[in-house]
Design an enzyme around this catalytic site. Structure first.
Site, PDB file in Angstrom:
ATOM      1  N   TYR A   4       0.855  -1.189   0.000  1.00  0.00           N
ATOM      2  CA  TYR A   4       0.000   0.000   0.000  1.00  0.00           C
ATOM      3  C   TYR A   4       0.887   1.234   0.000  1.00  0.00           C
ATOM      4  CZ  TYR A   4      -3.558   3.346   1.749  1.00  0.00           C
ATOM      5  OH  TYR A   4      -4.398   4.428   1.927  1.00  0.00           O
ATOM      6  N   LYS A  30      -1.938  -1.547  -3.630  1.00  0.00           N
ATOM      7  CA  LYS A  30      -2.885  -0.429  -3.660  1.00  0.00           C
ATOM      8  C   LYS A  30      -2.055   0.826  -3.853  1.00  0.00           C
ATOM      9  CE  LYS A  30      -6.096   2.263  -0.817  1.00  0.00           C
ATOM     10  NZ  LYS A  30      -6.726   2.425   0.525  1.00  0.00           N
TER      11      LYS A  30
END
Length: 301
Positions: A134, A162
């Protein structure tokens, strides 16, 4: 694990007295399942993870796993500023039933790319859970660069990223590493449609807390290559994107959830939405209702 489509970074509902509102939490989870959300994240940045006590974190994750009951994957946010503590937390959430860990780059400490590479390899090598990288530099102070992602993407326990950097070149660079074993997911609602049309697998969204059916429709249209329809639907969602950017996440989305009777605010140092934005909140809440009804009516037809 292969993550794709519309994934919700869940907000954490509180009672008026500031406790975890478990009933509202269950209603939020039910809303996601009814709207077609394809995975959920518990205790990410939208979930105010930094404001949760350990027992509250466990309660949210355990209850989400029980409520979802295997229908969709449940990811848990485990990214901390220390690698050993991140490994420990990732083992812990695996024991609580999480399907994967969403691991943000270490906040505040600003490691080098070599440090990030070693950090993520150590977590993945521990083998507790599949790991989703992320990257959100605006929150953490560090940036996981594409070349480092490329060096990590081949690890059997690192299953995706992400990416919250909205630059189209960043997404293009990351898509070179997409494979059957590594998903590339947008972490930015306003540019998710563009990213998915370019080849991204889906989105981990804030707005889908209140618009689960609408974001599922957006993801389906874009993943299906229906560019005109996807861009048209994205344009209809644009006023909500604009509202959600008025103050730091999750302040605006929690105002919209409160309008639906889900939760009563935030924890300090976050404050409720400023009064100057209350009319915008009212208009956005009405648009949310309209768009969700439209999606559900279309699905029913």
């Amino acid at each position: 694990m292969r993550l794709s489509g519309s994934i919700t970074a869940l907000a954490t509902p509180f009672t008026a007295s500031g406790e975890i509102d478990l009933d509202a939490w269950h209603r939020l989870l039910a809303l996601q399942l009814q709207g077609g959300t394809q995975a959920v994240v518990v205790a990410g940045s939208t979930g105010e993870a930094a404001a949760l006590f350990d027992a509250e974190y466990d309660l949210l994750l355990r209850s989400a796993v029980e409520f979802v009951a295997g229908r969709i994957p449940v990811l848990a946010g485990t990214g901390l500023s220390n690698t050993a503590k991140t490994i420990e937390l990732t083992r812990h959430v695996a024991a609580l039933g999480a399907d994967a860990a969403l691991v943000v780059t270490p906040p505040y400490v600003r490691p080098t790319q070599a440090g990030l590479l070693a950090h993520y390899r150590a977590i993945a090598d521990d083998d507790a859970l599949p790991i989703v990288l992320y990257n959100v530099p605006g929150r953490t102070g560090g940036d996981l660069l594409p070349e480092t992602v490329g060096a990590l993407a081949g690890h059997r326990r690192i299953v995706g990223i992400k990416e919250a950097v909205a630059d189209p070149q960043r997404m293009s660079d990351l898509l070179a590493f997409k494979s059957d074993d590594f998903a590339v997911l947008s972490g930015d609602d306003p540019t998710a449609c563009r990213a998915i049309l370019a080849g991204a697998d889906g989105i981990i969204s804030v707005g889908s807390n209140v618009l689960p059916a609408a974001f599922r429709r957006l993801a389906d249209l874009a993943r299906g290559g229906r560019r005109g329809e996807a861009e048209g639907w994205d344009a209809r969602l644009r006023p909500v994107y604009d509202f959600l950017a008025l103050e730091p996440n999750p302040i605006p989305v929690k105002a919209l959830l409160a309008a639906q009777g889900i939760g009563h605010g935030l924890r300090l140092p976050l404050q409720p939405l400023s009064a100057i934005h209350h009319e915008a909140a009212r208009q956005s809440a009405a648009l949310v209702v309209e768009l969700e009804h439209l999606c559900r009516d279309t699905l029913a037809a």
